[in-house]
Design a protein around this motif. Structure first.
Motif: not given
Length: 193
Positions: A16, A18, A23-24, A31, A33, A59, A61
């Motif tokens: 995981w 972050s 950011k998506p 969220k 990843l 990957q 999100w």
């Protein structure tokens, strides 16, 4: 030889991440990843520039709140199964084996005395429903095309102590996990395709 160059079994590695800045899209929801890599056959890589056709990565999100909620459910499931295992052990020492056959609580299959972690576990109906709900949540999170309308009606792999703890570890944001070949491995791979 290093583990990275020699993988004797099929396995998936889950991590995981972050990212501090990226950011998506424009989501307001936090969220993280999910990074994964898996191989569909044993690997022995002598030249790192040669990529095998049996190695895959990707990957996703995933909303942080849903991961935390699922992790709590899986933690509760692990505790429930552990309690059933303990009560089954104490129950089995005081009750004849013929009565154990009729018990609705957890039992371990005696096929050639496998390790406890590999032994299939049998759970009561209440715990089975908890397992199905947790697996439906996992399916909804990991499916490339989530079908939220269809919760699982049966457990898609043999339920072992190892598979239960692997599921819980899979959603451990701090550590991630590696899951080796078996029913859980196949099910997770099917969700990621």
């Amino acid at each position: 030889e290093s583990k990275a160059a020699n993988v004797p079994d099929k396995e998936i590695n889950i991590q995981w991440y972050s990212p501090p800045v990226a950011k998506p899209s424009n989501d307001t929801e936090t969220k993280v990843l999910l990074l994964y890599a898996y191989n569909t056959s044993p690997l022995k890589i002598n030249d790192i520039t040669i990529l095998s056709s049996s190695v895959f990565s990707g990957q996703l999100w995933i909303p942080l709140a849903r991961i935390i909620s699922l992790r709590e459910k899986l933690s509760h499931l692990t505790e429930q199964v552990e309690i059933l295992m303990q009560s089954s052990k104490s129950f089995s020492t005081s009750v004849p084996s013929s009565s154990l056959e009729q018990s609705a609580t957890l039992k371990i299959s005696p096929s050639n005395k496998p390790k406890l972690s590999d032994a299939k576990v049998y759970i009561d109906k209440k715990t089975e429903e908890i397992v199905k709900r947790c697996l439906s949540d996992v399916k909804a999170l990991l499916s490339v095309v989530p079908d939220v309308s269809s919760p699982l009606t049966e457990i898609p792999f043999d339920l072992t102590w190892q598979s239960i703890t692997n599921l819980e570890d899979m959603f451990d944001l701090a550590n991630g996990c590696t899951i080796s070949e078996g029913g859980l491995f196949k099910w997770i791979i099917s969700l990621l395709h």
